[in-house]
Design an enzyme around this catalytic site. Structure first.
Site: not given
Length: 206
Positions: A102, A152, A183
């Site tokens: 991320s 996501d 995610h």
């Protein structure tokens, strides 16, 4: 930068650079390093930005919208830190493989967007395109794994495909792996990254 360094079986071989997601710490991805390459050196770095008690590597204006000037500054800051850490600990600066999730994957992507020789390869879990409108450096034969989610909510599938094309156009050898778990970083995605690493290990450890 606050960090953890663990010497592997050979300082001259790969060093895994671990870069956590928003709200994480330098402890978060240590299990991934063990799964990917238990013999590698490990450099796990905490982001310098404190966003309401959550550590990040660069500022954002709002979710999904990066502060581009801060991103550029923090990318330079991280690159300088890697140079200094290599001197301090004695590992080979040219053999760093990033593993980012991320926000950590985004700063790793920004390193690739700005510097041709800062990373030997990268495992990017759920990254976004860090910056647009840049002329990327020559990334010829740089192996990169991108883990992406078909659903996501933070990083749309089109974002993953765009990043893949941008890196590939710069010469990188990109593998795009799809999951169907939003995610979230899942065990199956980590396993796929580890398998990719094993397949590319000889190239990465040259």
């Amino acid at each position: 930068m606050k960090h953890i360094f663990k010497e592997g079986t050979d300082l001259t071989n790969t060093t895994l650079l671990l870069l956590h997601g928003t709200g994480g710490t330098e402890q978060d991805l240590l299990p991934l390093a063990e799964r990917v390459d238990s013999q590698a050196n490990v450099l796990s770095v905490r982001g310098n930005i404190d966003e309401n008690g959550m550590y990040r590597y660069f500022k954002r204006l709002r979710p999904g919208v990066f502060d581009e000037e801060d991103l550029k500054f923090r990318t330079l800051e991280l690159n300088d830190f890697l140079n200094d850490a290599a001197k301090e600990y004695g590992f080979d600066r040219s053999k760093i493989i990033a593993i980012g999730y991320s926000n950590g994957a985004n700063i790793a992507g920004s390193l690739l967007f700005h510097y041709s020789n800062t990373l030997e390869g990268a495992i990017l879990h759920h990254p976004m395109v860090p910056l647009r409108g840049l002329e990327l450096p020559d990334l010829s034969d740089t192996p990169i794994f991108i883990g992406a989610g078909t659903n996501d909510p933070i990083c749309a599938s089109q974002e993953s495909e765009e990043l893949t094309h941008l890196l590939s156009d710069a010469g990188a050898d990109v593998t795009l792996h799809w999951e169907n778990h939003g995610h979230q970083l899942t065990g199956t995605e980590v396993d796929a990254a580890a398998k990719w690493y094993e397949t590319n290990k000889n190239r990465l450890n040259q």
